[in-house]
Scaffold this motif. Sequence first.
Motif, mmCIF file in Angstrom:
data_model
loop_
_atom_site.group_PDB
_atom_site.id
_atom_site.type_symbol
_atom_site.label_atom_id
_atom_site.label_comp_id
_atom_site.label_asym_id
_atom_site.label_seq_id
_atom_site.Cartn_x
_atom_site.Cartn_y
_atom_site.Cartn_z
ATOM 1 N N GLY A 26 46.836 -9.964 9.391
ATOM 2 C CA GLY A 26 48.282 -10.017 9.512
ATOM 3 C C GLY A 26 48.740 -11.450 9.699
ATOM 4 N N ASP A 27 50.015 -11.700 9.459
ATOM 5 C CA ASP A 27 50.561 -13.046 9.612
ATOM 6 C C ASP A 27 52.058 -12.962 9.889
ATOM 7 N N TYR A 28 52.610 -14.065 10.311
ATOM 8 C CA TYR A 28 54.018 -14.203 10.660
ATOM 9 C C TYR A 28 54.624 -15.264 9.745
ATOM 10 N N CYS A 29 55.773 -14.967 9.183
ATOM 11 C CA CYS A 29 56.471 -15.917 8.307
ATOM 12 C C CYS A 29 57.905 -16.056 8.794
ATOM 13 N N VAL A 58 56.135 -19.489 0.528
ATOM 14 C CA VAL A 58 56.097 -18.447 -0.506
ATOM 15 C C VAL A 58 57.376 -17.610 -0.502
ATOM 16 N N SER A 59 57.639 -16.974 -1.629
ATOM 17 C CA SER A 59 58.714 -15.988 -1.726
ATOM 18 C C SER A 59 58.129 -14.607 -1.448
ATOM 19 N N ILE A 60 58.982 -13.625 -1.272
ATOM 20 C CA ILE A 60 58.502 -12.254 -1.055
ATOM 21 C C ILE A 60 57.708 -11.790 -2.274
ATOM 22 N N VAL A 70 54.958 -6.904 2.997
ATOM 23 C CA VAL A 70 55.866 -7.110 4.126
ATOM 24 C C VAL A 70 55.874 -5.840 4.974
ATOM 25 N N VAL A 71 55.611 -5.992 6.261
ATOM 26 C CA VAL A 71 55.602 -4.870 7.189
ATOM 27 C C VAL A 71 56.945 -4.787 7.922
ATOM 28 N N LEU A 72 57.508 -5.947 8.261
ATOM 29 C CA LEU A 72 58.744 -6.007 9.022
ATOM 30 C C LEU A 72 59.501 -7.263 8.617
ATOM 31 N N ILE A 73 60.799 -7.153 8.478
ATOM 32 C CA ILE A 73 61.644 -8.324 8.253
ATOM 33 C C ILE A 73 62.852 -8.195 9.167
ATOM 34 N N ASN A 79 71.665 -15.506 15.152
ATOM 35 C CA ASN A 79 71.210 -16.706 14.441
ATOM 36 C C ASN A 79 71.103 -16.391 12.946
ATOM 37 N N PRO A 80 72.210 -16.406 12.220
ATOM 38 C CA PRO A 80 72.210 -15.964 10.822
ATOM 39 C C PRO A 80 71.386 -16.835 9.864
ATOM 40 N N GLN A 81 71.030 -18.040 10.275
ATOM 41 C CA GLN A 81 70.228 -18.905 9.403
ATOM 42 C C GLN A 81 68.730 -18.691 9.576
ATOM 43 N N TYR A 82 68.350 -17.841 10.501
ATOM 44 C CA TYR A 82 66.929 -17.636 10.809
ATOM 45 C C TYR A 82 66.502 -16.217 10.429
ATOM 46 N N THR A 83 65.431 -16.119 9.678
ATOM 47 C CA THR A 83 64.863 -14.825 9.313
ATOM 48 C C THR A 83 63.356 -14.909 9.489
ATOM 49 N N TYR A 84 62.752 -13.852 9.980
ATOM 50 C CA TYR A 84 61.300 -13.832 10.111
ATOM 51 C C TYR A 84 60.761 -12.492 9.616
ATOM 52 N N MET A 85 59.484 -12.479 9.304
ATOM 53 C CA MET A 85 58.843 -11.238 8.867
ATOM 54 C C MET A 85 57.382 -11.235 9.272
#
Length: 90
Positions: A26-29, A58-60, A70-73, A79-85
Amino acid sequence: MKKTLLLAAFISAFTFSTQAAAAKKGDYCDTDRLSSEYKYQTISGSQTVFQCGTLGRVSIKEIYERGWRVVLINHPPNNPQYTYMVIEEQ
């Protein structure tokens, strides 16, 4: 008796190797660690760029092409400029 012990040892070893082979990585992006060129991008579809520890930038679409999923996004409302998955190897 020896055959029974040998068979038990074989089954035990086979079960262990099957479980090890089934283990996934697993990993965090996220978008927070990206350069300023990408940091304030609009999250829009499969071409959005993320920074992952294992896969790099990378892109999705590329995540799936490389055998991960992708397991979770999440896109925090404060914080609308921040996204993690969270991703995992398929």
